[in-house]
Design an enzyme around this catalytic site. Structure first.
Site, PDB file in Angstrom:
ATOM      1  N   MET A 260       0.845  -1.206   0.000  1.00 43.90           N
ATOM      2  CA  MET A 260       0.000   0.000   0.000  1.00 43.90           C
ATOM      3  C   MET A 260       0.872   1.245   0.000  1.00 43.90           C
ATOM      4  SD  MET A 260      -2.977   1.345   0.064  1.00 43.90           S
ATOM      5  CE  MET A 260      -3.116   3.121  -0.001  1.00 43.90           C
ATOM      6  N   GLU A 261       0.460   2.190  -0.864  1.00 44.38           N
ATOM      7  CA  GLU A 261       1.289   3.356  -1.175  1.00 44.38           C
ATOM      8  C   GLU A 261       1.107   4.550  -0.242  1.00 44.38           C
ATOM      9  OE1 GLU A 261      -1.329   2.245  -3.088  1.00 44.38           O
ATOM     10  OE2 GLU A 261      -2.457   3.929  -3.925  1.00 44.38           O
ATOM     11  N   ASN A 262       0.739   4.363   1.023  1.00 41.65           N
ATOM     12  CA  ASN A 262       0.553   5.484   1.946  1.00 41.65           C
ATOM     13  C   ASN A 262       1.674   6.513   1.793  1.00 41.65           C
ATOM     14  OD1 ASN A 262      -1.453   3.766   3.310  1.00 41.65           O
ATOM     15  ND2 ASN A 262       0.386   2.649   3.928  1.00 41.65           N
ATOM     16  N   GLU A 295       4.528   0.851  -5.908  1.00 38.77           N
ATOM     17  CA  GLU A 295       4.097   1.691  -4.770  1.00 38.77           C
ATOM     18  C   GLU A 295       4.846   3.017  -4.787  1.00 38.77           C
ATOM     19  OE1 GLU A 295       1.497   0.550  -3.598  1.00 38.77           O
ATOM     20  OE2 GLU A 295       1.761  -1.534  -4.203  1.00 38.77           O
ATOM     21  N   HIS A 298       3.380   5.415  -7.264  1.00 36.14           N
ATOM     22  CA  HIS A 298       2.112   6.012  -6.809  1.00 36.14           C
ATOM     23  C   HIS A 298       2.327   7.388  -6.157  1.00 36.14           C
ATOM     24  CE1 HIS A 298      -1.260   3.428  -7.577  1.00 36.14           C
ATOM     25  NE2 HIS A 298      -0.846   2.410  -6.867  1.00 36.14           N
TER      26      HIS A 298
HETATM   27  N1  B3K Z   1      -3.604   0.769  -3.685  1.00 39.03           N
HETATM   28  C1  B3K Z   1      -3.345  -0.482  -3.030  1.00 39.03           C
HETATM   29  C2  B3K Z   1      -4.481  -1.440  -3.075  1.00 39.03           C
HETATM   30  C3  B3K Z   1      -5.506  -1.204  -2.045  1.00 39.03           C
HETATM   31  C4  B3K Z   1      -6.509  -2.320  -2.050  1.00 39.03           C
HETATM   32  C5  B3K Z   1      -7.655  -2.037  -1.139  1.00 39.03           C
HETATM   33  N2  B3K Z   1      -8.550  -3.161  -1.054  1.00 39.03           N
HETATM   34  C6  B3K Z   1      -2.126  -1.141  -3.587  1.00 39.03           C
HETATM   35  C7  B3K Z   1      -1.738  -0.762  -4.959  1.00 39.03           C
HETATM   36  O1  B3K Z   1      -2.457  -0.897  -5.921  1.00 39.03           O
HETATM   37  O2  B3K Z   1      -0.673  -0.260  -5.104  1.00 39.03           O
HETATM   38 ZN    ZN Z   2      -1.473   0.461  -7.172  1.00 36.24          ZN
END
Ligand code: B3K
Ligand code: ZN
Length: 855
Positions: A260-262, A295, A298
């Site tokens: 996840m790209e937080n 990531e 993103h």
């Molecule tokens: N954006 C997240 C995926 C989130 C999934 C939520 N159920 C990872 C990605 O695509 O980089």
């Molecule tokens: Zn993604």
């Protein structure tokens, strides 16, 4: 049943948020059972919204301890999904909402919101997990700078942005970049860092850390290397530099997806961070590189520019997948990468697009957004960007991307914004192209050829047709870029990749003055995500396999030959003719082709691919017959190529210490493909030797798979387990290999036996997928006529659903192909789906999936 149906959300119902957020400040007092979250949110009326609206705050499973509005206690009480502050209770201008809530991360098994993994606190907020942390307008078009204070006895306390202050038992973080709540993250744990530094092209010094549990710090080197290469690549290719003083990555064992790209604090499934030659395969290294890059990318495509609403998910995901594909192609063999991407696209996206779960790249309604993180949104989304680039040209694409960053930095955007940028940058009208985003289904591209000997005129007639998909009975013609080359009968190339643009339902393309009837090489590089319907003789396919200069089309020709053969063999007792075997021998012997590419040529289509092709051709696939045909063809191929396979196996070794680099990985891929075929002949003698001597996991695991596949792997499997019992990621491989390689009649029983193994910690998503993902990947085993595979999967989905609905719902897609099969299998699958659907208290995720699959 009907009354309880969860509400669908529709794209057409979008309205701008009535209030925007100027700033957010959060204080976390962490406790496994009773974490207190204090929030202070400064709201301002949105000038673009209808005035006088109420303020709706999302919130789920929160105990509200107290709340104030500009310091005055609030009396409104929360409902099931949030809290409404009526318009008349709100001040006219800006105001401050403050609240304190209590949550219990320890009991959060869904792994969404704030939860615990092996004593570590961590978060997952995308798509709608922030509402499980505090009351907030949890929608991506509300962006704000966040300030976070964490109080905890854990030694390492992390959040988004830059660290601003810390002391014993607390730390404060500040993220100056406005972001939606789904990018919020927090981690607290007893962690150690693998650290490094990076200087951006803008001269910013960035501290890089990969945080892991003690003992894992020696396995972060490759992820760090991949991160630095990604950062440089994004500067060089897209002109995008990193924008904070630190970049943190944390590896977590319990995670629903890959990563996840937080903002500034990426959280990863540890499977996609930790690697050492002894424990990770070449494929693992490949995935780590790809996901680290994804990531990181993103940060610009997703975080700096985000989505207005979740219908626009492909805006960030399709583009970011395309960017990570470009990065991998630049880093490794571009041809092999493209082939692998197309194999994956067909296996996951074409399958989805031709079944009951088909939906547009930009869906127009959903019940549970987590069900829409699909191959269509991601992989087909990436194909649309690839087509756009092909249509406008690489330079115009670059110019459009710069305009996109310049125009939309800091905004929450739509597909319309994205296409407008391309229209403005190139002057092209993209209204027909937009249909790719809103129309579901895989187009069929029918090809006819005519040749007039006298005038040397060759005409290609292309006809497109997209079959109906759920909710979309009628389809409009799409703009399809068809890359084409023409070969002369002697194999020389007459024309290099022209891009034909098919816009109408049917169009003819005329080539005049040709010296001889050409052989077309169509859809070079897989220029569009379509199914080609081109009746070509086996001779022609063998010709293209031998002569095509486009590496994708060359592979595709070999693939088509093998697929057709397997289709015939699974329906009748056919045998491969010498033409195919000789063609395979010739490509294998061609030293000018790189080993990774030859390994790809040697691999037969998998059983799922053959089943899909049979269904496409109007036949009912028989999983047992397909399995038998494929095994027989492998055996025949191995016998025919034996001396060459043996030589390659001996010569394609990789002396010296293990390196995950493309060159060595390619040699290993070819060598191990040879091993796999040879095992069908030598009773596993070579594989057993390699298993004993292997110095790295790539070889050890390949040898184990070969042995298990021929039914001679029990002892090796037992030794493998003893050797690696301490390593959770390797033990996941062990579980998976045993189920995937089980003979069809034993697959369900093997999975069931393993589900009783003391190490089967089923609440861990990686472990659950290791067993049940492998069961569904064992095509003939899962679809065994007894129905045992269907029953076992349904039992376990019913068990997992209340604990972790996201992971359960995702695995339920194994049932999406039910309509391909014979009435008995259809009946069995539908019975299991109904049994799941009727389970009391079923999650929204699973309710939506079962009802869509059942239709
Ligand atoms: N954006 C997240 C995926 C989130 C999934 C939520 N159920 C990872 C990605 O695509 O980089
Ligand atoms: Zn993604």
């Amino acid at each position: 049943m009907k009354d309880a149906a969860p509400q669908a959300v529709h794209l057409d119902d979008y309205t701008p948020p009535p209030f925007l957020v100027e700033s957010v400040s959060l204080i976390f007092r962490l406790d496994p059972k009773a974490t207190k979250v204090q929030s202070r949110v400064r709201f301002v009326p949105n000038p673009d919204a209808v005035p006088g609206q109420a303020l709706r705050l999302d919130g789920e499973g929160l105990i509200l301890l107290n709340a104030t509005l500009d310091g005055t206690p609030v009396t409104a009480r929360p409902d099931e999904t949030g809290l409404t502050l009526p318009a008349e209770a709100l001040p006219r201008g800006p105001f401050t909402w403050e609240a304190e809530v209590e949550i219990a991360p320890e009991g959060n098994t869904a792994l969404e919101g704030l939860y615990m993994s092996k004593g570590m606190y961590c978060t997952q907020c995308e798509a709608e997990g922030f509402r499980k942390i505090t009351f907030y307008p949890d929608r991506p078009d509300v962006m704000a700078p966040f300030r976070v204070r964490i109080e905890s006895d854990r030694p390492v306390l992390l959040s988004n942005g830059n660290p601003v202050a810390q002391g014993p038992g607390w730390a404060e973080w500040d993220d100056p970049h406005p972001k939606p709540a789904y990018l919020f993250a927090l981690v607290a744990g007893d962690l150690v860092a693998h650290s490094d530094r990076f200087t951006t092209s803008e001269g910013r010094e960035v501290a890089l850390n990969i945080w892991v549990r003690k003992g894992d710090e020696g396995r972060c080197g490759y992820a760090m290397d991949a991160l630095k290469r990604s950062m440089r690549w994004d500067e060089e290719v897209y002109g995008r530099a990193y924008d904070l003083d630190v970049f943190n990555i944390v590896a977590v064992d319990d995670f629903n997806m890959g990563a996840m790209e937080n903002k500034g604090l990426n959280i990863f499934n540890s499977k996609y961070v930790l690697a050492s030659p002894e424990t990770a395969t070449d494929t693992d290294y490949d995935n780590i590189e790809r996901i680290i890059a994804h990531e990181y990318f993103h940060n610009w495509t997703g975080n700096r520019i985000t989505c207005r609403d979740w219908f626009q998910l492909c805006l960030k995901e399709g583009l970011t997948v395309f960017r990570d594909q470009q990065f991998s192609a630049d880093t490794r063999s571009g041809a092999v990468k493209r082939i692998e991407d197309v194999i994956a696209l067909r296996a996951r996206q074409f399958r989805e697009d031709t079944g009951p779960l088909a939906h547009p790249v930009r869906p127009d309604s959903y019940v549970e957004i987590n069900n829409f993180y699909t191959a269509t949104v991601y992989e087909k989304g990436a194909e649309l960007i690839r087509m756009l680039r092909l249509l406008v040209g690489a330079q115009a694409y670059d110019a459009a991307l710069q305009l996109y960053f310049q125009r939309h930095d800091g905004q929450a955007c739509t597909i319309e914004d994205w296409l407008q940028v391309f229209a403005d940058a190139t002057g092209r009208d993209l209204s027909q192209f937009k249909r790719w985003y809103v129309q579901a289904g895989t187009p069929r591209l029918h090809v006819d050829e005519t040749w007039e000997e006298d005038s040397g005129t060759y005409t290609l007639t292309l006809r497109q047709h997209t079959p109906p998909t759920p909710g979309q009975p009628l389809k409009e013609p799409l703009l399809i870029p068809v890359a084409l080359g023409l070969l002369a009968p002697d194999g020389r190339e007459i024309m290099r990749s022209a891009v034909l643009e098919l816009a109408a339902p049917e169009q003819g393309f005329v080539f005049e003055g040709l010296p001889a009837r050409p052989v077309p090489s169509l859809l070079r590089g897989f220029s569009a995500p379509v199914i080609l319907q081109h009746a070509q003789s086996a001779e022609r396919q063998a010709f293209l396999l031998a002569h095509d200069t486009d590496p994708f089309s060359k592979w595709e020709a070999g693939r088509a030959l093998a697929r057709n053969l397997l289709m015939q063999m699974s329906r009748a007792d056919a045998a491969p003719g010498p033409a195919w075997l000789d063609a395979m021998e010739a490509v294998l012997a061609d030293d000018s082709l790189d080993p990774a590419y030859r390994a790809r040529l040697l691999a037969l289509p998998d059983e799922e691919d053959i089943a899909r092709a049979l269904h496409e051709a109007g036949h009912t696939p028989d999983p047992a017959a397909i399995h038998a045909a494929r095994e027989k063809l492998r055996q025949t191929l191995a016998a025919h190529l034996e001396p060459r396979l043996a030589t390659l196996y001996d010569t394609m070794d990789t002396p010296g210490p293990y390196s995950p680099e493309a060159r060595d990985a390619g040699r290993r891929a070819l060598r191990l493909s040879c091993l796999s075929l040879l095992s069908a002949l030598d009773g596993g003698a070579r594989a057993a030797r390699l298993f004993d001597q292997a110095g790295n996991m790539t070889e050890q695991f390949a040898a184990l798979n070969c042995l298990l596949h021929i039914g001679a792997g029990d002892e090796a499997a037992a030794r493998f387990y003893r050797q690696w019992a301490h390593d959770r990621l390797v033990i996941d491989k062990w579980f998976g290999a045993r189920v995937r390689n089980a003979p069809p009649a034993r697959a369900a029983q093997t999975a069931e036996d393993l589900s009783r193994h003391p190490d089967f910690t089923w609440q861990n998503p990686n472990r659950f997928r290791a067993v049940f993902g492998a069961l569904t990947a064992n095509t003939a085993g899962f679809h065994h006529a007894s129905g045992a595979g269907y029953r076992l999967l349904a039992d376990w989905l019913i068990r997992l659903d209340p604990v972790n609905p996201q992971t359960a719902a995702r695995l339920s897609t194994a049932f999406e192909t039910w309509a391909r099969f014979d009435p008995a299998r259809q009946q069995m699958i539908r019975t299991e789906l109904k049994r799941i659907a009727e389970t009391p208290g079923l999650s929204r995720d699973m309710t939506e999936m079962t009802s869509r699959i059942l239709g």
